[in-house]
Design a protein around this motif. Structure first.
Motif, mmCIF file in Angstrom:
data_model
loop_
_atom_site.group_PDB
_atom_site.id
_atom_site.type_symbol
_atom_site.label_atom_id
_atom_site.label_comp_id
_atom_site.label_asym_id
_atom_site.label_seq_id
_atom_site.Cartn_x
_atom_site.Cartn_y
_atom_site.Cartn_z
ATOM 1 N N SER A 128 12.017 43.080 36.344
ATOM 2 C CA SER A 128 11.433 43.639 35.205
ATOM 3 C C SER A 128 10.919 45.004 35.153
ATOM 4 C CB SER A 128 10.238 42.565 34.626
ATOM 5 O OG SER A 128 10.972 41.166 34.714
ATOM 6 N N TYR A 129 9.953 45.210 36.116
ATOM 7 C CA TYR A 129 9.643 46.556 36.222
ATOM 8 C C TYR A 129 10.732 47.737 36.374
ATOM 9 C CZ TYR A 129 6.949 50.521 37.132
ATOM 10 O OH TYR A 129 6.091 51.724 37.230
ATOM 11 N N LEU A 130 11.834 47.290 36.878
ATOM 12 C CA LEU A 130 12.829 48.294 37.144
ATOM 13 C C LEU A 130 13.661 48.551 35.870
ATOM 14 C CD1 LEU A 130 14.656 47.007 40.412
ATOM 15 C CD2 LEU A 130 12.975 48.786 40.325
ATOM 16 N N VAL A 131 13.625 47.571 35.087
ATOM 17 C CA VAL A 131 14.229 47.575 33.960
ATOM 18 C C VAL A 131 13.536 48.593 32.654
ATOM 19 C CG1 VAL A 131 15.045 46.426 31.476
ATOM 20 C CG2 VAL A 131 15.360 45.630 33.878
ATOM 21 N N ILE A 369 12.248 42.505 27.311
ATOM 22 C CA ILE A 369 11.853 41.994 28.646
ATOM 23 C C ILE A 369 11.200 40.720 28.982
ATOM 24 C CG2 ILE A 369 11.256 42.729 31.209
ATOM 25 C CD1 ILE A 369 11.405 45.647 30.468
ATOM 26 N N ARG A 370 10.388 40.436 28.136
ATOM 27 C CA ARG A 370 9.430 39.301 28.353
ATOM 28 C C ARG A 370 10.441 38.090 28.045
ATOM 29 N NH1 ARG A 370 6.440 36.147 25.220
ATOM 30 N NH2 ARG A 370 6.394 38.024 23.383
ATOM 31 N N LEU A 371 10.927 38.292 27.014
ATOM 32 C CA LEU A 371 11.928 37.351 26.286
ATOM 33 C C LEU A 371 13.190 37.052 26.941
ATOM 34 C CD1 LEU A 371 11.147 38.020 22.285
ATOM 35 C CD2 LEU A 371 10.117 36.192 23.812
ATOM 36 N N THR A 372 13.361 37.796 27.639
ATOM 37 C CA THR A 372 14.833 37.769 28.268
ATOM 38 C C THR A 372 14.776 37.177 29.931
ATOM 39 O OG1 THR A 372 15.278 40.203 28.585
ATOM 40 C CG2 THR A 372 16.265 39.170 26.728
ATOM 41 N N ILE A 373 14.549 38.351 30.737
ATOM 42 C CA ILE A 373 14.471 38.123 32.032
ATOM 43 C C ILE A 373 13.062 37.726 32.452
ATOM 44 C CG2 ILE A 373 16.519 39.383 32.731
ATOM 45 C CD1 ILE A 373 14.401 41.816 33.533
ATOM 46 N N GLY A 374 12.018 37.745 31.516
ATOM 47 C CA GLY A 374 10.566 37.633 32.065
ATOM 48 C C GLY A 374 9.899 38.605 32.633
ATOM 49 N N LEU A 375 8.745 38.801 32.393
ATOM 50 C CA LEU A 375 7.807 39.796 32.947
ATOM 51 C C LEU A 375 6.739 39.625 34.104
ATOM 52 C CD1 LEU A 375 7.332 42.820 32.124
ATOM 53 C CD2 LEU A 375 5.953 42.163 30.314
ATOM 54 N N ARG A 376 6.202 38.255 33.767
ATOM 55 C CA ARG A 376 5.520 37.875 34.836
ATOM 56 C C ARG A 376 5.591 36.886 36.007
ATOM 57 N NH1 ARG A 376 -0.341 37.649 33.667
ATOM 58 N NH2 ARG A 376 -1.548 36.006 34.892
#
Length: 403
Positions: A128-131, A369-376
């Motif tokens: 997620s950080y890369l995105v 990002i949080r709603l798609t691949i997740g952030l945490r």
């Protein structure tokens, strides 16, 4: 004579770019030292990938958005996929060969992106950080950078941000705040009543090394922003250094009076706070005005970090929001107070507009990002450490790592 001057300008700008690149090492050391050993490799990877992704996406899309043909003062609109087409017939742009000018702004873009990694450390998914890192290099930094440095509307009204208190540091600080808020705090950071718990970093000497590197490289950051071997270089170095020294001393004394002992990590952030604050006006303030700016930054960084941690309850492990976001904002406004030929109203207009744009875009990016691949990452991954779960290794092989 003209050819000699051009060659000197090229050499100086390239030296500045190389120093700014080495700031990635400084940020990596500060963030690693201020966080726990079980996440050290993850932090270093994020700092490296900020530069890797920033280099690629800024070349392909970011640089054209920032320096392409001006569209209504809002955005650049030419040179996509081929930024070299933005050069004139002699291969020049803004008085320099386009490759020289482009690499200089590439390293600045990477600096803005890497500010966020520390604020979101120890609980953010690596993928997620890369995105996010790619997104800031395309959608956020180049757009506001066009407003300020690419001939956009802020440049037209006289907004002054010589080396990036707003364009780089406040943008990075705002994105850091939004990202840290959306991803949520680390496990164990806040009690049920909302009071914060300290989560000490594992290697303060590493943090010191990072700050020494950053202070050294900041001379390239500020002095290099002349993009010319001019006679003002020494004056810019003096104001940069004095502001940092004043802020460091004030932070040390303020924390000594406030906490009963001079706080080590806060003093390190005080040094960075002074550097961030002076960056906007280092070319237009006197040495004594630089000291005043540093003194103010020394108080601001302590109060801002405390407020964000205890009142707003946003978990920022390294104090990135207070250092870069708050002191970048304050330093830009103080340029309107002290800077020769600068207007406070214009500076305020620029700060507010950039803050709002960066906050809105960062909110959209992190929410998607949080709603798609997740952030945490999961709670178990936090407890075990991101090094093992995200990378299958430990940064300190053979040592016992506290959880």
């Amino acid at each position: 004579m003209e050819e000699t001057t051009l060659l000197m300008n090229i050499m100086w700008t390239m030296l500045g770019a190389f120093l700014v690149y080495f700031m990635q090492a400084g940020f990596a050391m500060v963030e690693t030292g201020f966080t726990r050993a079980k996440n050290a490799g993850n932090i270093c990877m994020k700092n490296m990938m900020d530069f890797v992704l920033g280099s690629l996406f800024f070349f392909i899309l970011g640089f054209p958005l920032m320096f392409g043909k001006n569209i209504a003062g809002i955005i650049g609109g030419s040179g996509f996929l081929n930024p070299y087409s933005l050069a004139d017939a002699n291969g020049m742009i803004n008085g320099l060969p386009i490759g020289v000018f482009m690499i200089f702004h590439t390293v600045f873009c990477a600096t803005a992106a890497t500010i966020v990694s520390g604020a979101m450390a120890e609980r953010t998914k690596f993928s997620s950080y890369l995105v996010y890192s790619a997104a800031i290099s395309i959608f956020i930094y180049p757009v506001t950078g066009h407003w300020i440095w690419g001939g956009g509307w802020l440049a037209e009204i006289g907004f002054h941000d010589f080396a990036g208190s707003t364009a780089v540091h406040m943008v990075g600080g705002v994105c850091a705040f939004v990202g840290a808020k959306i991803v949520g705090p680390r496990l164990g950071k806040y009690n049920s009543d909302g009071t914060p718990n300290a989560i000490p970093g594992h290697n303060i000497p590493l943090g010191f090394l990072g700050v020494f590197i950053l202070w050294f490289c900041w001379f390239g950051f500020n002095c290099g922003s002349t993009t010319a071997a001019s006679t003002s270089l020494g004056d810019i170095a003096i104001t940069t250094n004095l502001a940092a020294a004043a802020s460091t001393l004030v932070t040390l004394l303020f924390t000594w009076a406030r906490y009963g002992k001079p706080d080590v990590s806060m003093t390190l952030n005080g040094a960075l706070a002074g550097l961030v604050a002076i960056t906007a006006g280092c070319d237009v303030v006197t040495p004594y005005e630089a000291i005043i700016i540093g003194v103010i930054a020394g108080f601001v960084v302590v109060l801002a970090i405390e407020f964000i941690d205890k009142v707003v309850r946003v978990d920022d492990p390294v104090g990135a929001v207070g250092v870069h976001g708050c002191c970048g904002l304050v330093g830009t406004l103080l340029t309107g107070v002290f800077g020769e030929g600068c207007s406070f109203v214009t500076q305020l207009t620029g700060v507010v507009s950039v803050l709002v744009y960066a906050a809105v875009l960062a909110f959209l990016i992190f929410t998607v990002i949080r709603l798609t691949i997740g952030l945490r990452v999961s709670d178990q991954e936090q407890l075990d450490g991101l090094d093992m779960h995200e990378h299958g290794m430990t940064a300190y092989s053979g040592f016992r790592i506290d959880k």
